[in-house]
Design a protein around this motif. Structure first.
Motif, short mmCIF file in Angstrom:
data_model
loop_
_atom_site.label_atom_id
_atom_site.label_comp_id
_atom_site.label_asym_id
_atom_site.label_seq_id
_atom_site.Cartn_x
_atom_site.Cartn_y
_atom_site.Cartn_z
N MET A 122 0.81 -1.29 0.15
CA MET A 122 -0.07 -0.02 -0.08
C MET A 122 0.88 1.39 -0.22
N ASN A 123 2.23 0.95 -0.12
CA ASN A 123 3.08 2.15 -0.09
C ASN A 123 2.84 3.03 1.07
N LEU A 124 2.72 2.52 2.38
CA LEU A 124 2.54 3.14 3.54
C LEU A 124 3.60 3.09 4.64
N PRO A 125 4.29 3.89 5.29
CA PRO A 125 5.34 3.67 6.26
C PRO A 125 5.05 2.77 7.45
N LYS A 126 6.11 2.08 7.60
CA LYS A 126 6.05 0.74 8.45
C LYS A 126 6.31 1.72 9.87
N GLU A 207 0.95 -23.66 -3.05
CA GLU A 207 -0.41 -22.58 -3.55
C GLU A 207 -0.36 -21.28 -2.97
N VAL A 208 0.09 -21.11 -1.63
CA VAL A 208 0.27 -20.05 -1.05
C VAL A 208 1.59 -19.01 -1.69
N ASP A 209 2.77 -19.64 -1.94
CA ASP A 209 3.65 -19.10 -2.66
C ASP A 209 3.32 -18.62 -3.95
N ASN A 210 2.69 -19.51 -4.93
CA ASN A 210 2.25 -19.01 -6.06
C ASN A 210 1.44 -17.78 -6.15
N ARG A 211 0.37 -17.74 -5.30
CA ARG A 211 -0.72 -16.72 -5.26
C ARG A 211 0.08 -15.31 -4.66
N MET A 212 1.15 -15.44 -3.58
CA MET A 212 1.60 -14.29 -3.28
C MET A 212 2.87 -13.71 -4.27
N ASP A 213 3.31 -14.79 -5.02
CA ASP A 213 4.67 -14.12 -5.74
C ASP A 213 3.92 -13.57 -6.96
N THR A 214 2.80 -14.19 -7.45
CA THR A 214 2.21 -13.64 -8.52
C THR A 214 1.73 -12.11 -8.27
N PHE A 215 0.85 -12.13 -7.38
CA PHE A 215 0.03 -10.94 -6.94
C PHE A 215 1.42 -9.75 -6.63
N LEU A 216 2.39 -10.19 -5.80
CA LEU A 216 3.67 -9.09 -5.50
C LEU A 216 4.32 -8.69 -6.90
N SER A 217 4.33 -9.74 -7.77
CA SER A 217 4.83 -9.26 -9.24
C SER A 217 3.95 -8.46 -9.91
N SER A 218 2.61 -8.73 -9.84
CA SER A 218 1.53 -7.69 -10.58
C SER A 218 1.61 -6.42 -10.18
N VAL A 219 2.09 -6.03 -8.85
CA VAL A 219 1.95 -4.74 -8.36
C VAL A 219 3.57 -4.25 -8.35
N GLY A 220 4.55 -5.02 -8.94
CA GLY A 220 5.70 -4.45 -8.78
C GLY A 220 6.49 -4.17 -7.53
N VAL A 221 6.19 -5.11 -6.48
CA VAL A 221 6.70 -4.96 -5.18
C VAL A 221 7.78 -6.20 -5.21
N THR A 222 8.74 -5.74 -4.52
CA THR A 222 9.96 -6.67 -4.24
C THR A 222 10.13 -6.43 -2.75
N LEU A 223 9.95 -7.60 -1.80
CA LEU A 223 10.27 -7.52 -0.30
C LEU A 223 11.49 -7.72 0.03
#
Length: 223
Positions: A122-126, A207-223
């Motif tokens: 969400m591009n919010l400060p931690k 399944e969790v990894d695929n869902r999360m990795d796909t979503f994060l990639s789609s929004v351009g987020v690298t953790l």
């Protein structure tokens, strides 16, 4: 009538239910709820399924039940499953660790996930103070777990129970949220054994990894 389970495949809480169902041979009809699109926050969802706007939610005919631990207990009772424990004392210990997991363990991992993953998306400060507080709580709880698991393969007795699935839940997001679990060797060894010994736990991890990795990639987020 097939029971329905509502949830997002990236959810560790849904994973606890789908893993238990696989192990017990229960066929659940999956109904996808995209948490990232806010599909659990609609008035229809809240009024019909869960007023908190959270998943997973089980629908068994006219019966609706939310909270993953409660759903797993319901399913295991229907099947008279050994996942509940096979003696009165073991069943009480399973409940002890499930309640412990909710109060002393998973609540703090959720806090860190929200701060490190949710706020990044969400591009919010931690809130670094909140992260430090939650990490302290996690380490205190993990120290208890590490001691309990010394010389053990399972949380209770000599077989997998719902207690294992509840306590293992934070490992669903450990790499993304960077929980400090790798500091505790008995805890890590116990979880590694679950992945090796129970294909259902490994399958739902993928399944969790695929869902999360796909979503994060789609929004351009690298953790």
């Amino acid at each position: 009538m097939t029971m329905k389970i509502y949830g997002d495949p990236g959810s560790g809480s849904l994973r606890r239910v789908t893993t238990a169902a696989k192990i017990m041979g229960i066929d659940l009809e999956r109904v996808n709820v995209d948490l990232f699109k806010g599909e659990s926050q609609t008035e229809e969802f809240k009024s019909r399924l869960n007023p908190h706007g959270l998943t997973p939610v089980l629908v068994d005919g006219d019966f609706i039940l939310y909270e993953a631990a409660a759903i797993n207990l319901y399913l295991a009772n229907k099947m008279n499953s050994p996942l509940l424990g096979t003696t009165e004392q073991d069943r009480s210990r399973v409940l002890q660790w499930m309640f412990w997991s909710g109060e002393q363990w998973r609540t703090f991992t959720v806090t860190i996930f929200d701060e490190r993953v949710g706020k990044t998306v969400m591009n919010l400060p931690k809130d670094e103070n909140l992260i430090a507080f939650a990490e302290g709580k996690i380490r205190a709880a993990a120290k208890v777990l590490d001691k309990h698991l010394e010389g053990r393969e399972f949380m209770v007795g000599n077989a997998l129970t719902l207690a294992d699935l509840d306590v293992a839940a934070p490992f669903s997001q450990v790499g993304r949220a960077r929980f400090p679990l790798g500091e505790f060797p008995n805890l890590v060894a116990w979880h590694d054994n679950l992945l090796r010994s129970f294909p259902a736990w490994a399958e739902t991890k993928a399944e969790v990894d695929n869902r999360m990795d796909t979503f994060l990639s789609s929004v351009g987020v690298t953790l």
